[in-house]
Design an enzyme around this catalytic site. Structure first.
Site, PDB file in Angstrom:
ATOM      1  N   SER A  92     -13.288   3.366  10.816  1.00 16.20           N
ATOM      2  CA  SER A  92     -14.095   3.182  12.017  1.00 16.20           C
ATOM      3  C   SER A  92     -13.912   4.401  12.903  1.00 16.20           C
ATOM      4  CB  SER A  92     -13.640   1.925  12.773  1.00 16.20           C
ATOM      5  OG  SER A  92     -14.205   1.871  14.069  1.00 16.20           O
ATOM      6  N   TYR A 120      -7.129  -3.325  16.794  1.00 17.71           N
ATOM      7  CA  TYR A 120      -8.181  -2.897  15.865  1.00 17.71           C
ATOM      8  C   TYR A 120      -8.201  -1.377  15.749  1.00 17.71           C
ATOM      9  CZ  TYR A 120     -12.794  -2.554  13.673  1.00 17.71           C
ATOM     10  OH  TYR A 120     -13.835  -2.275  12.819  1.00 17.71           O
TER      11      TYR A 120
END
Length: 272
Positions: A155, A168
């Site tokens: 990501s 995250y």
């Protein structure tokens, strides 16, 4: 044609992005194994692909359970043969490890100090361990074969951590680092390992953060689009060229250990 008849295993295949990957990969003539803890979602996609004449099947799998993965590896081998390409797509976040505000505020109900270890562990395990365990199980199938590879889903959080979601962001940074480590570790075996780092795409997990109940953009969406030079969210289909390039050894046979941003310019924009 270099991918035709390859057995491709995709974890998290019931999700928005990975189900899109599955459609494209199946259309290339691959035997596509769709793994997800939500078997119903994977079965729905597999049925769609089969109705279009493709070779696909859904399998229930928990990426945090080695026993589950060993079992599904055997099932896939019986159905399609051993794995040639692994896409580690399972991942996600949890509200148990988010903050309410970007900057520390003693009045914040969901402050940094209220983050639960249980939530942090879950997010870190889902993204990192959920990449480690499938790789341990399915990379064994690639030893001694040609044109095998692993593709991880990182990501843009890995490079520029987003506010409010520390677990995250940290987990995806770990996935990117782990990708480089694996690439070196398996280089002499001819197994390439790369990752793709999506920018902002609308998925089932983040939809409620990006749009209110009436479908209107939230303040978070405004900040995201202002920081994305192309001024919009990505479409899942816009990841497919990168995915195909990285898994096709004829097109990227000398590429390993990299993480490719697909982010509409987010990583290039300084904000001024």
């Amino acid at each position: 044609m270099s991918l035709k008849n390859k057995t491709v295993v995709i974890t998290g295949a019931g999700g928005v992005l990975c189900s899109c990957f599955a459609s494209h990969i199946a259309s290339l003539g691959c035997n596509t194994a769709l793994l997800d803890i939500n078997l119903e979602a994977a079965e729905k996609k597999a049925a769609e692909l089969c109705s279009e004449g493709h070779s696909a099947k859904a399998f229930h799998a928990d990426v945090l359970s080695k026993d589950s993965l060993i079992k599904v590896r055997e099932e896939i081998a019986q159905t399609f043969g051993s794995c040639d390409i692994l896409i580690n797509g399972a991942g996600g976040n949890s509200p148990k490890c988010t903050t309410g505000k970007e900057y520390y505020d003693p009045e914040d109900t969901f402050s940094f100090f209220s983050i639960e270890k249980e939530g942090f562990d879950f997010v870190f395990d889902l993204n990192l361990v959920g990449t480690l365990l499938p790789t341990q199980i399915f990379a064994k199938d690639m030893l001694g074969k040609k044109d095998c590879c692993i593709l991880n889903i990182s990501s843009m959080n890995a490079f520029r951590p987003l506010t409010k979601i520390p677990a995250y962001s940290a987990a995806k940074a770990a996935v990117t680092n782990f990708t480089s480590w694996l690439a070196v570790h398996f280089a002499k075996e001819g197994i390439r390992v790369n990752a793709v780092a999506p920018g902002f795409f609308v998925t089932n997990q983040n939809r409620s953060l990006l749009f209110d109940e009436n479908g209107n953009p939230t303040a978070r969406t405004g900040k995201i689009l202002n920081a994305t030079p192309m001024g919009r969210f990505g479409r899942p289909e816009e990841l497919l060229g990168t995915v195909e390039w990285l898994i096709d050894s004829e097109k990227s046979g000398f590429v390993t250990g990299i993480t490719v941003p697909v982010d509409g310019g987010f990583s290039a924009y300084s904000g001024v």
